[in-house]
Structures are given as C-alpha cells and as structure tokens.
Design a protein around this motif. Structure first.
Motif, PDB file in Angstrom:
ATOM      1  N   ALA A 178     113.909  23.253  65.839  1.00 63.97           N
ATOM      2  CA  ALA A 178     113.827  22.532  67.109  1.00 63.97           C
ATOM      3  C   ALA A 178     114.265  23.422  68.272  1.00 63.97           C
ATOM      4  N   ARG A 179     115.293  24.246  68.049  1.00 66.00           N
ATOM      5  CA  ARG A 179     115.737  25.153  69.110  1.00 66.00           C
ATOM      6  C   ARG A 179     114.696  26.224  69.387  1.00 66.00           C
ATOM      7  N   ARG A 180     114.006  26.702  68.356  1.00 69.23           N
ATOM      8  CA  ARG A 180     112.981  27.720  68.565  1.00 69.23           C
ATOM      9  C   ARG A 180     111.784  27.146  69.312  1.00 69.23           C
ATOM     10  N   LEU A 198     119.184  33.837  70.893  1.00 74.42           N
ATOM     11  CA  LEU A 198     118.029  34.236  70.092  1.00 74.42           C
ATOM     12  C   LEU A 198     118.361  35.443  69.222  1.00 74.42           C
ATOM     13  N   ALA A 199     119.026  36.449  69.798  1.00 75.16           N
ATOM     14  CA  ALA A 199     119.384  37.641  69.025  1.00 75.16           C
ATOM     15  C   ALA A 199     120.330  37.292  67.882  1.00 75.16           C
ATOM     16  N   GLU A 224     109.094  29.643  85.130  1.00 77.90           N
ATOM     17  CA  GLU A 224     107.941  30.090  84.352  1.00 77.90           C
ATOM     18  C   GLU A 224     108.125  31.526  83.883  1.00 77.90           C
ATOM     19  N   ALA A 225     108.619  32.394  84.767  1.00 73.98           N
ATOM     20  CA  ALA A 225     108.832  33.791  84.390  1.00 73.98           C
ATOM     21  C   ALA A 225     109.920  33.907  83.328  1.00 73.98           C
ATOM     22  N   GLU A 226     111.003  33.124  83.450  1.00 71.41           N
ATOM     23  CA  GLU A 226     112.058  33.168  82.441  1.00 71.41           C
ATOM     24  C   GLU A 226     111.534  32.733  81.076  1.00 71.41           C
ATOM     25  N   LEU A 227     110.689  31.697  81.064  1.00 69.41           N
ATOM     26  CA  LEU A 227     110.125  31.244  79.800  1.00 69.41           C
ATOM     27  C   LEU A 227     109.211  32.310  79.191  1.00 69.41           C
ATOM     28  N   VAL A 228     108.447  33.015  80.038  1.00 66.93           N
ATOM     29  CA  VAL A 228     107.590  34.097  79.538  1.00 66.93           C
ATOM     30  C   VAL A 228     108.437  35.197  78.913  1.00 66.93           C
ATOM     31  N   VAL A 229     109.512  35.599  79.589  1.00 71.98           N
ATOM     32  CA  VAL A 229     110.391  36.637  79.044  1.00 71.98           C
ATOM     33  C   VAL A 229     110.983  36.191  77.712  1.00 71.98           C
ATOM     34  N   TYR A 230     111.429  34.948  77.649  1.00 68.87           N
ATOM     35  CA  TYR A 230     112.028  34.453  76.412  1.00 68.87           C
ATOM     36  C   TYR A 230     111.011  34.414  75.277  1.00 68.87           C
ATOM     37  N   GLY A 236     108.461  39.238  69.898  1.00 66.31           N
ATOM     38  CA  GLY A 236     108.744  40.630  69.548  1.00 66.31           C
ATOM     39  C   GLY A 236     109.754  40.742  68.427  1.00 66.31           C
ATOM     40  N   LEU A 237     110.845  39.983  68.492  1.00 62.51           N
ATOM     41  CA  LEU A 237     111.854  40.037  67.428  1.00 62.51           C
ATOM     42  C   LEU A 237     111.314  39.466  66.120  1.00 62.51           C
ATOM     43  N   THR A 238     110.468  38.443  66.221  1.00 57.44           N
ATOM     44  CA  THR A 238     109.854  37.891  65.009  1.00 57.44           C
ATOM     45  C   THR A 238     108.945  38.912  64.344  1.00 57.44           C
TER      46      THR A 238
END
Length: 319
Positions: A178-180, A198-199, A224-230, A236-238
């Motif tokens: 749910a958090r992801r 996330l890390a 919107e930009a913050e959500l894109v970065v996240y 990328g980490l996945t």
C-alpha cells in the motif's frame, strides 16, 4: 531546385544525349538488323541505363540521408529535429517531418499525462482498498488467532503462534504494498523523507546496501515533479534489485544550476546490449511530463547510472 525537377533534368540529359547520338552518329539500322548494328545499339542502351542509374543515385542521395536520420528519431527523447539541408532539394520534406514531430510530441505528452494521471488515481484506489479492507481483515484475523492461541492448550498453542506470525507477516506485506502504491510520506513529509523511506525499504527487503546522499534545502518542486522524481527513483531501485545483481547502490538528490538532480549509481553488471524495457520507457515518459532530462548510461565505476535533471522554473511545477 525541387527534387522533382532535379530528377526530371537528369533524365532529360540522358535522353537528350542519346537522341543527339542517334541524330549525328553515322550509324544506321538495316532491316534485317546486322550484328554490328545490334551490338552498337545494345552498347548504347547499356551506357544510357548506367548513366541514368548513376545520376539518379546522385539525385536521390539526399532522400537516403533523410531516411537514415528519420530512423534515429525517438519521441521519448524530445527536441530531436532534422537540420535543414544546404543543398539537395529536400527542404520541404525535412520541414514537413519536423512539423510532424512537433505535433506528435505535443500529442504524446498530452496522452501520457492523461494515462499517468489515470494510473496514479488507480494506484491510490488500490492502495486505499489494501489498507482499509484487506489490512483491516488481516488485523481482525490476527487478533482472533491471538485470542484463540491464548486459550488453547500447549500443543496447539505453538501451531497457532506460527499461524499468528504468518498472518502478521502478510499484514506487513500488505501495508508495504500500500505504501509503494501511494507514498503517503511524500505528501506528508516531503520528497527527501519519502526517498529516505524508499531506500530503507529497498535495503530491508532486497539485501542491497543503499547509500543515501539526500541534500536538504533544495529548490522547491511542485507536487507533480516530486511525484515524478519519487516514481523514477522507485523504478530505478527496483530495476537494480531485480536485474543488476548489484551489492551496493547510491541514491543522491542534489541541486545543480537551476534544477534538482536525482542520481542512482549501482555496481551491477550494467545494461549491456539489452534493449530498453517497459520500465525504462515508463521512466522516460514520466520525465517528459515535467520537462525533465533523463539519461541512463554506464556508471563511472561500472554498473549503471540513472541521472534525472528536473528544472524548477516551469510554471506547471509551481505549487
């Protein structure tokens, strides 16, 4: 001169030369035709065809160059335009192709924005259902098992404790999913806190060591930009955890010029010659939404580097 008139002129030169030779050459054609005359005529035809082919090759060379340039254009890397030719008579096709790219990029950006917005809405809905319905049901089951285990005799109590731990692990996994799907910490505490969470989550569940360099006091970004970065950091980490076979990854968020830079470096085996998959193309589509530049290339010390540069001067990104 347009391409049509160039090709017409080339063919006119060849046919004119052949006509002149027939008019002024001392060669005549007998009936029935003699062997020397046939040889001369066939030789002249061969020369005319070769000359025509050579001239057409020269005349159509600009179109071949245009075709090669067209094959390298990728809509996920906007701003690519064909330079207007200095010569060759193909200025109009190049201008038409560049105009078509303008329209396609605008339409693709609009459709991607709608699709990603719908996807985020669906993520929030599924996250809420997991948290509110599945999570509450598992919590009720966990409490029921605990109550029964407290009253059960000793041989059965141990088995119920195992069931209780299994249900608790399932509840933790549902909450993590749910958090992801909906990073509530991003909305409540901001981008740096969300990336830190996330890390930590990736390191805990994958065993990959995640080093963080998340700077405070960065230029402000819109929601919107913050959500894109996240989301790009999440993808990328996945990818590192699933495909790179890495043991260490560095996640950095810092200020550079008038923008914010997200950098992910891993020590895995790199991209190799594998084509970009749906995950990377999805990252590029997200970057386009906020006018960000995304570069995925071999890292300085091996592995892969993901570099996202988000400008902070766009009107659409201001809160």
């Amino acid at each position: 001169m347009s391409l049509f008139w160039r090709i017409f002129a080339l063919n006119a030169v060849v046919l004119g030369a052949a006509t002149a030779l027939l008019l002024w050459a001392p060669v005549t054609v007998s009936v029935p035709i003699l062997l020397p005359e046939a040889a001369i005529l066939l030789g002249g035809l061969a020369v005319m065809l070769i000359a025509n082919a050579a001239l057409l090759r020269i005349g159509l060379a600009p179109l071949e160059r245009l075709s090669r340039l067209m094959s390298t254009v990728d809509l996920l890397r906007p701003g690519q335009r064909l330079p207007p030719p200095a010569r060759g008579g193909i200025a109009e096709p190049v201008h038409a192709f560049n105009s078509m790219l303008d329209r396609l990029e605008a339409e693709r950006a609009l459709s991607n924005a709608r699709a990603l917005s719908a996807r985020e809405t669906e993520r929030r809905r599924v996250s809420a259902e997991l948290h509110d319905e599945v999570g509450q049901s598992l919590t009720a089951v966990l409490l029921g098992v605990k109550r029964v285990a407290d009253q059960a005799p000793e041989p059965l109590r141990g088995e119920l404790r195992l069931v209780q731990e299994t249900v608790r692990d399932s509840l933790d996994e549902v909450r993590r999913l749910a958090r992801r799907l909906r990073p509530g910490v991003l909305e409540d505490l901001g981008l740096v806190a969300a990336l830190t969470s996330l890390a930590t989550d990736v390191a805990t569940h994958t065993g990959v060591k995640v080093a963080r360099d998340l700077r405070a006091g960065l230029p402000p970004l819109g929601p919107e930009a913050e959500l894109v970065v996240y989301r790009i950091a999440q993808e990328g980490l996945t990818n590192v955890a699933r495909h790179a076979e890495a043991t260490r990854v560095e996640l950095a968020l810092l200020s550079e010029g008038s923008g914010v830079v997200l950098r992910i470096d891993d020590d895995g085996h790199g991209l190799g010659d594998a084509p970009e998959g749906a995950g990377i193309r999805g990252m590029r589509e997200r970057a386009l939404l906020v006018g960000a530049a995304l570069d995925i290339a071999p890292g300085p010390d091996g592995g892969t580097r993901v570099l996202l540069t988000v400008p902070t001067t766009r009107e659409g990104d201001r809160p």
